[in-house]
Write a protein that holds these residues in place. Structure first.
Motif, short mmCIF file in Angstrom:
data_model
loop_
_atom_site.label_atom_id
_atom_site.label_comp_id
_atom_site.label_asym_id
_atom_site.label_seq_id
_atom_site.Cartn_x
_atom_site.Cartn_y
_atom_site.Cartn_z
N MET A 122 1.69 4.99 2.27
CA MET A 122 2.74 3.83 2.43
C MET A 122 3.98 4.43 2.49
O MET A 122 4.94 3.68 2.89
CB MET A 122 2.68 3.01 1.36
CG MET A 122 1.04 2.01 1.41
SD MET A 122 1.05 0.83 2.82
CE MET A 122 2.53 0.02 2.49
N ASP A 123 4.31 5.69 1.87
CA ASP A 123 5.60 6.26 1.72
C ASP A 123 6.10 6.63 3.22
O ASP A 123 7.20 6.57 3.69
CB ASP A 123 5.49 7.67 1.08
CG ASP A 123 4.87 8.49 1.34
OD1 ASP A 123 3.36 8.06 1.31
OD2 ASP A 123 4.83 9.73 1.42
N TYR B 293 6.64 1.62 2.66
CA TYR B 293 6.40 0.75 1.90
C TYR B 293 6.33 -0.40 2.60
O TYR B 293 6.71 -1.76 1.62
CB TYR B 293 6.86 0.87 0.60
CG TYR B 293 6.61 2.29 -0.27
CD1 TYR B 293 5.56 2.75 -0.75
CD2 TYR B 293 7.92 3.31 -0.12
CE1 TYR B 293 5.54 3.83 -1.40
CE2 TYR B 293 7.90 4.38 -1.00
CZ TYR B 293 6.57 4.87 -1.42
OH TYR B 293 6.55 5.97 -1.92
N ARG C 32 5.58 -4.00 3.53
CA ARG C 32 4.39 -5.18 3.21
C ARG C 32 3.78 -5.68 4.37
O ARG C 32 2.63 -5.90 4.23
CB ARG C 32 5.14 -6.04 2.17
CG ARG C 32 4.17 -7.02 1.75
CD ARG C 32 4.67 -8.20 0.96
NE ARG C 32 3.59 -9.25 0.44
CZ ARG C 32 4.04 -10.16 -0.41
NH1 ARG C 32 5.20 -10.12 -0.81
NH2 ARG C 32 2.83 -10.84 -0.87
N PRO D 239 -2.30 -0.51 -1.95
CA PRO D 239 -1.25 -0.03 -1.02
C PRO D 239 -1.10 1.24 -2.01
O PRO D 239 -0.37 1.37 -2.99
CB PRO D 239 0.01 -0.67 -0.83
CG PRO D 239 0.11 -1.70 -2.22
CD PRO D 239 -1.66 -1.93 -2.55
N SER E 51 0.09 5.88 -2.41
CA SER E 51 0.33 7.18 -1.55
C SER E 51 -0.13 8.24 -2.43
O SER E 51 0.30 8.48 -3.49
CB SER E 51 1.87 7.17 -1.47
OG SER E 51 2.25 8.71 -1.22
N ASP F 268 1.88 6.82 -5.75
CA ASP F 268 2.27 5.48 -6.03
C ASP F 268 0.94 4.51 -6.08
O ASP F 268 -0.30 4.58 -5.23
CB ASP F 268 2.89 4.81 -4.60
CG ASP F 268 4.32 5.25 -4.51
OD1 ASP F 268 5.25 5.13 -5.02
OD2 ASP F 268 4.24 6.30 -3.64
N ASN F 269 1.09 3.76 -7.28
CA ASN F 269 -0.23 2.88 -7.48
C ASN F 269 -1.42 3.48 -7.60
O ASN F 269 -2.65 3.02 -7.38
CB ASN F 269 -0.31 1.81 -6.33
CG ASN F 269 0.77 0.93 -6.26
OD1 ASN F 269 1.40 0.53 -7.19
ND2 ASN F 269 1.25 0.70 -4.89
N SER G 150 3.77 1.11 -8.87
CA SER G 150 5.01 1.78 -8.12
C SER G 150 6.01 0.67 -8.06
O SER G 150 5.81 -0.33 -7.79
CB SER G 150 4.44 2.60 -7.01
OG SER G 150 5.53 2.81 -6.05
N ASN H 224 7.99 0.84 -5.83
CA ASN H 224 8.40 1.05 -4.37
C ASN H 224 7.54 -0.11 -3.64
O ASN H 224 7.74 -0.60 -2.59
CB ASN H 224 7.76 2.45 -3.75
CG ASN H 224 8.59 3.58 -4.07
OD1 ASN H 224 9.97 3.45 -4.23
ND2 ASN H 224 8.08 4.44 -4.51
N THR H 225 6.69 -0.63 -4.52
CA THR H 225 5.75 -1.75 -3.83
C THR H 225 5.72 -3.14 -5.06
O THR H 225 4.76 -3.54 -5.52
CB THR H 225 4.23 -1.41 -3.60
OG1 THR H 225 3.75 -1.04 -4.89
CG2 THR H 225 4.29 -0.45 -2.68
N HIS I 197 3.47 -5.83 -4.83
CA HIS I 197 1.92 -5.55 -5.30
C HIS I 197 1.73 -5.77 -6.90
O HIS I 197 2.22 -4.92 -7.61
CB HIS I 197 1.47 -4.27 -4.88
CG HIS I 197 -0.27 -3.91 -5.13
ND1 HIS I 197 -1.09 -4.55 -4.99
CD2 HIS I 197 -0.32 -3.03 -6.27
CE1 HIS I 197 -2.18 -4.32 -5.48
NE2 HIS I 197 -1.72 -3.25 -6.09
#
Length: 636
Positions: free
Chosen positions: A174-175, A179, A181, A207, A209, A214-215, A220, A222-223, A226
């Motif tokens: 996703m990076d 990111y 949506r 989502p 990475s 991430d997540n 994260s 960055n999202t 979510h």
């Protein structure tokens, strides 16, 4: 869980108590087996490496080696290349791909895990099936830049087919799409449309990475759109099938008859479903014999109750016949037993499946001989269309009927993976060539039974004053099989022997007129002839056959149909050059000109017998001498 150990302020006894408590908690954690799958370069190995790293399951020497290896291969500015923790083969590191299935163990405070990193390349689909066969959950990775691809569909279909009901759609990298949506939601919508078409009604979309983390273990920033869960949170809390297995009727496949002395006889195995207690009524399949459980024996002593997932030895109150491969089940809810099934097969060998050829079928703890029919259809994994097919090539998936040489206990794969899933093994090479899932027993297996007759095969043979036999002449076209077979029958007729000659060309005018000369048709040709020859020996006849029969497996199949000592393989050994020089029918000339396909010795192989009862070298003896040698073998 107890507080961390503190040896400074605790006595040795308290430390030991903490250790015991910690080990007990760890021992009783549930185990989740899962796989990562998807297309090439979707980031499967990187994700697993990240999970290992974040769960603190990397030793200092491994971390040092990882740092050194990461500097060698370069990681786009990233300090560590987590994929190197999983891609252990030299070829994998050189190419940057996963080839073999890599299994890794890690644990968190809540659960233990075994993860299988499966390859994304289509040519290694069989390796993915191997990894998925024991999994409870599948993480289907999708590259956020590429979306849903063919391998995404293929692996999703296989995971669902194999019985994995917990699916995670991990939209990775996703990076690299900022990111976004909308990108994530479009991929989820595309996947949902495909998933519903194959029966996947529910999945969890995340989502992530693996590269940035991430997540994975924490949400994260960055999202922000979510709300959760993270991948690790889902893995720690998802409900697995083990709880459901205990609620199902009791089943245990017998792996070993434990008889250390005359005073003890038990049946050892792994309980696949249900629970069992001393006093429970059981039924042994396929015999149907009943008894009750008298003891449940383990290395640590007798148990009052055993549950799915435990390996135990059961002692029964009655002395009944029970051996390896049998299934001990609840008496009031027994498994089925049959010898003909409909199944889905995933073909895993470079050589195509040959319908009619006998393979070893291993299901649970039982191994039987089985033949597979021509596929009813092959599945197109892109759109789930059913395609016509004569055979199955490498990585193909198709629906076929299977017949085993005896009734075996089973359950549909959807109800019991251990008693419904099987592998096919080549009898010549012992290589695993296919994996399959039984749908159901064919009704004909219950409707067709052996009919007892009063006149036995021994009586038929006694009336003819001879011992039944099959003389199987094999060799290249033009070797002289038909000529020699005809002379053998004439000599036996003069000795008042009752015979019948089955010639390769003659049976293709009637019994086998619908068959061509492909490898699959050759297999079916010999199978039918073998069945006819068997019926003729039951009638007390001496059967003489003249067939190229190029494959050892089919000649061994016919040998297996006959009574011991009644099959005589005669190799008419004529060099290819000599057979081609004779070329009585002009077939070699046509084959060399490309006008005759699948011709043995030219563009189709001939497998010479390894240990025939008689080898006839036609360069050293003529047809008359060869026939005389065969008759002497039959009538000393």
């Amino acid at each position: 869980m107890s507080a961390p150990l503190d040896p400074v302020y605790k006595t040795d006894a308290l430390i030991a108590e903490d250790i015991d408590r910690y080990l007990d908690v760890h021992q009783h954690k549930t185990m989740l087996r899962f796989i990562t799958c998807g297309s090439v370069d979707d980031g499967k190995s990187t994700l697993i490496g990240r999970l290992l790293y974040d769960s603190k399951m990397i030793f200092e020497d491994q971390l040092a080696a990882l740092e050194a290896d990461s500097k060698k291969v370069g990681t786009q500015g990233q300090e560590l290349d987590f994929a190197l923790l999983v891609d252990g083969l030299a070829a994998e590191r050189e190419q940057g791909i996963t080839i073999d299935v890599a299994y890794r163990f890690f644990a968190t405070e809540k659960r233990k895990f075994i993860v299988a990193d499966t390859p994304g390349h289509e040519q290694y689909t069989r390796n993915m099936v191997t990894g998925a066969s024991t999994a409870d959950l599948a993480v289907i990775l999708v590259d956020a830049r590429k979306g849903v691809l063919t391998q995404t569909r293929r692996h999703s279909y296989l995971a669902h087919l194999i019985g994995i009901r917990n699916i995670v759609l991990a939209v990775n990298k996703m990076d690299l799409v900022g990111y976004n949506r909308e990108v994530f939601e479009k991929i989820v919508a595309d996947y949902r449309a495909f998933a519903s078409s194959i029966g996947i009604t529910d999945f969890v979309a995340l989502p992530i990475s693996g590269f940035k983390g991430d997540n994975i273990t924490t949400l994260s920033p960055n999202t922000p759109w979510h709300a959760g869960p993270t991948l690790m949170e889902h893995l720690e809390t998802v409900e697995i099938d083990a709880a459901h297995d205990a609620a199902k009727p009791f089943r245990m496949a017998v792996q070993w008859v434990n008889r250390p002395n005359l005073d003890f006889r038990g049946f050892a195995g792994l309980i696949s479903t249900g629970t069992v207690k001393p006093g429970d009524a059981i039924r042994v399949l396929p015999s149907g014999k009943t008894s009750t459980v008298s003891r449940i024996v383990t290395l640590d002593g007798d148990l009052k109750e055993a549950v799915a997932g435990q390996s135990v030895t059961l002692c029964l109150a009655d002395e009944i016949d029970c051996s390896r491969g049998d299934v001990i089940a609840a008496a009031d809810a027994p498994v089925q037993a049959a010898d003909q099934f409909e199944a889905v097969i995933v073909w895993m060998d470079e050589q195509p499946m040959l319908p009619g050829r006998p393979y070893w079928l291993k299901l649970g703890t039982q191994t039987v001989s089985a033949t597979v029919t021509e596929p009813k259809y092959q599945v197109n994994v892109n759109n789930m269309d059913h395609l016509a097919a004569k055979t199955l090539e490498l990585n193909a998936i198709g629906s076929c009927n299977i017949a085993t040489d005896r009734r075996i206990p089973f359950e549909p794969y959807g109800e019991n993976r251990e008693l419904g899933g099987f592998i096919l093994i080549d009898k010549m090479t012992n290589a695993t060539v296919g994996a399959g899932m039984i749908h159901f027993a064919l009704r004909r297996s219950d409707n067709v039974h052996w009919q007892a007759t009063d006149i036995s095969r021994e009586h038929h043979a006694a009336l003819k004053n001879q011992k039944p036999a099959v003389v199987w002449l094999t060799g290249l076209s033009g070797a002289g099989k038909s000529t020699i077979a005809n002379l053998v029958e004439k000599k036996l007729a003069r000795m008042n022997r009752h015979t019948f000659l089955l010639d390769g060309d003659n049976v293709r005018h009637g019994l086998n007129k619908d068959l061509g000369f492909t490898a699959a048709d050759r297999v079916e040709n010999i199978r039918r002839v073998g069945e006819v020859a068997k019926l003729m020996t039951d009638a007390g006849l001496i059967v003489i056959t003249a067939f190229i029969s190029p494959f050892r497996a089919e000649r061994d199949m016919v040998r297996g149909m006959m009574q011991p000592g009644e099959f005589f393989e005669v190799f008419i050994d004529t060099p290819l050059a000599e057979a081609e020089r004779r070329d009585v029918k002009g077939l070699y000339k046509k084959a060399r000109a490309g006008q005759l396909k699948n011709f043995t010795g030219i563009d189709s192989p001939y497998e010479a017998p390894a240990a025939p009862e008689l080898r006839v070298d036609t360069t050293a003896m003529d047809a008359e001498e060869a026939a005389e040698a065969i008759v002497r073998m039959l009538v000393p």
